[in-house]
Enzyme design. Structure first.
Site, short mmCIF file in Angstrom:
data_model
loop_
_atom_site.label_atom_id
_atom_site.label_comp_id
_atom_site.label_asym_id
_atom_site.label_seq_id
_atom_site.Cartn_x
_atom_site.Cartn_y
_atom_site.Cartn_z
CG HIS A 75 -2.10 -0.89 1.10
ND1 HIS A 75 -3.17 -0.83 1.97
CD2 HIS A 75 -2.38 -1.86 0.20
CE1 HIS A 75 -4.06 -1.74 1.59
NE2 HIS A 75 -3.60 -2.40 0.53
CE1 TYR A 201 -5.06 3.70 9.05
CE2 TYR A 201 -5.57 3.60 11.38
CZ TYR A 201 -4.81 3.22 10.31
OH TYR A 201 -3.78 2.31 10.49
CE1 TYR A 388 0.18 2.56 8.00
CE2 TYR A 388 -1.00 3.78 9.69
CZ TYR A 388 -0.91 2.70 8.84
OH TYR A 388 -1.89 1.73 8.82
C1 PHB Z 1 -5.33 -4.48 10.79
O1 PHB Z 1 -5.42 -4.70 9.56
O2 PHB Z 1 -5.62 -5.36 11.65
C2 PHB Z 1 -4.88 -3.14 11.28
C3 PHB Z 1 -4.40 -2.22 10.37
C4 PHB Z 1 -3.99 -0.97 10.81
C5 PHB Z 1 -4.09 -0.67 12.16
C6 PHB Z 1 -4.57 -1.60 13.07
C7 PHB Z 1 -4.98 -2.84 12.63
O3 PHB Z 1 -3.71 0.57 12.60
#
Ligand code: PHB
Ligand code: FAS
Length: 394
Positions: A75, A201, A388
């Site tokens: 990604h 998100y 990130y």
């Molecule tokens: C997940 O895909 O489980 C996942 C992805 C990003 C996050 C937390 C969990 O910040």
């Protein structure tokens, strides 16, 4: 009594423990792993989903990245959303790095298979695991009622937040620093293709929601719930209704499908004040945990292991300096990760129901203001992209 001797006794066969085993094996350092659950139980845990570029690089360096290169989803960014407005943070354009969506269960399976191929000593179903360090580090346990003693030069606690190894560190030195969040995550796995190319998100007045994934066929989704809520209060329909509401943007539709896994995870930050005491060392969740909003739990474990594995190799070669500085270096990096995880959590969650209504409204509106600022600021987005995708491991 089964007596064994090795150089590094690792307690815990989660990702941290098994990855450390691979780092040591690559450097010819003898080790043994002692795990108190069954192999299947360890493999059954549905947890993290995103690997930082830094973690992918570590797995690649050990020849453990074939699975993630074959099935991982690379990604180039994430979507943030508020007030039905969704914007993209383009990691590749901003910092030239990516993340890979590859579930922790797959990482775990890859690490296990590679240890099988090496013929590593990984002991599952160990009971009454009791580490001691009275000058001669030893891990005592039983398997099928048979007593075992594993003597070692070092004991590494890779045994998670509720592990036993940290009990060897005097409480005044361990001194964990903590924060409880007034929110929890209800996570589901659903047999339905993801409705998005990259993770979403979303902040919504009802609470946070996220759309992640595990494969082109399986979606991973989360909604914020109150810390004391129980799974029985959340039917599949209620979960989908909340996701539809919180992720809604005009012209976009969330595809539903059968929910195959559902669990609630509390959110908490905790960091110990030292990861090392004499010949006892901690890695991963044994030393620190974060709320999952920044996708840092598993990745922090990888970073600790990379630092400790290199330090143990240098120590074996006669240079103790990296081992002496391991705890300080790992904790310095971890506190940068803690602040990022905290800031992403505060940014994207509404205050809990116990917060007074006017304060709840003010904090929600200020979060919307911050997201609007981020949506228009390359600098703010670059900071999120840099953190990130993973800070340097050194
Ligand atoms: C997940 O895909 O489980 C996942 C992805 C990003 C996050 C937390 C969990 O910040
Ligand atoms: P782990 O807890 O994975 O492994 C520790 C191992 O030690 C376990 O196998 C345990 O059985 C064993 N053990 C414990 N006590 C022992 C004893 N006394 N003797 C022997 N063995 C012992 N991170 C993310 O980035 N994103 C997420 O979405 C996410 N979701 C999570 C959901 C849940 C419910 C939990 C608990 C964690 C989640 N995490 C998430 C964080 C998680 O992925 C951890 O960061 C990761 O598992 C850390 O790996 P380890 O340090 O190996 O610890």
């Amino acid at each position: 009594m089964h007596q064994q001797r090795t150089r590094v006794a690792i307690i815990g066969a989660g990702p941290a423990g098994l990855l450390l085993g691979h780092l040591l094996a690559a450097r010819g350092i003898p080790f043994a792993v002692v795990e108190h659950r069954s192999r299947d139980r360890v493999l059954s845990r549905v947890r993290a989903g995103v690997l930082e570029q830094s973690s992918v690089d570590v797995l690649e360096s050990l020849g453990l990245a074939d699975g993630l290169h074959a099935d991982g989803l690379v990604h180039g960014g994430i979507h943030l959303q508020h007030e039905q407005e969704r914007f993209h943070i383009d990691f590749e354009a901003l910092v030239g790095r990516t993340v890979t969506v590859y579930g922790q269960q797959r990482v775990q399976a890859d690490l296990m298979a590679a240890h099988d191929a090496l013929g590593s000593t990984v002991l599952y179903d160990a009971a009454d695991v009791t580490p001691a360090d009275d000058g001669d580090p030893v891990v005592r346990f039983t398997i099928d009622g048979e007593p075992h003693e594993l003597h070692a030069d070092f004991i590494v606690g890779a045994d998670g937040f509720h592990g036993v190894t940290k009990s060897l560190i005097p409480p005044a030195l361990l001194a964990p620093v903590e924060r409880e969040y007034d929110a929890a995550w209800l996570g589901v796995l659903a047999d339905v293709p993801p409705s998005t190319d990259e993770l979403i998100y979303a902040l919504h007045p009802d609470g946070f929601a996220m759309h992640s994934m595990r494969s082109p066929e399986v979606s991973r989704l989360y909604v914020q719930v109150e810390p004391d809520e129980r799974l029985e209060e959340w039917s599949d329909d209620r979960v989908w209704d909340a996701l539809d509401t919180r992720l809604a943007v005009p012209g976009w539709r969330l595809e539903h499908g059968p929910i195959t896994e559902k669990a609630i995870t509390r959110m908490r930050s905790s960091v110990v004040s030292t990861l090392a005491h004499g010949r006892v060392l901690l890695v991963g969740d044994a030393g620190h945990i974060v709320p999952p909003t920044g996708a840092k739990g598993l990745n922090s474990a990888v970073a600790d292991v990379a630092m400790l594995g290199a330090a143990l190799a240098e120590q074996a070669g006669g240079d103790e300096s990296a081992l002496a500085s391991y705890s300080d270096r790992a904790l310095a990096r971890q506190w940068k990760v803690q602040q990022f995880s905290q800031s992403m959590t505060d940014l994207l969650h509404v205050p809990g129901a116990t917060t007074p209504a006017d304060e709840r409204q003010f904090r929600y509106r200020s979060r919307v203001g911050q997201l609007r600022y981020i949506s228009g600021s390359r600098f703010a987005q670059q900071s999120i992209a840099e953190q990130y995708t993973g800070l340097a491991i050194r």
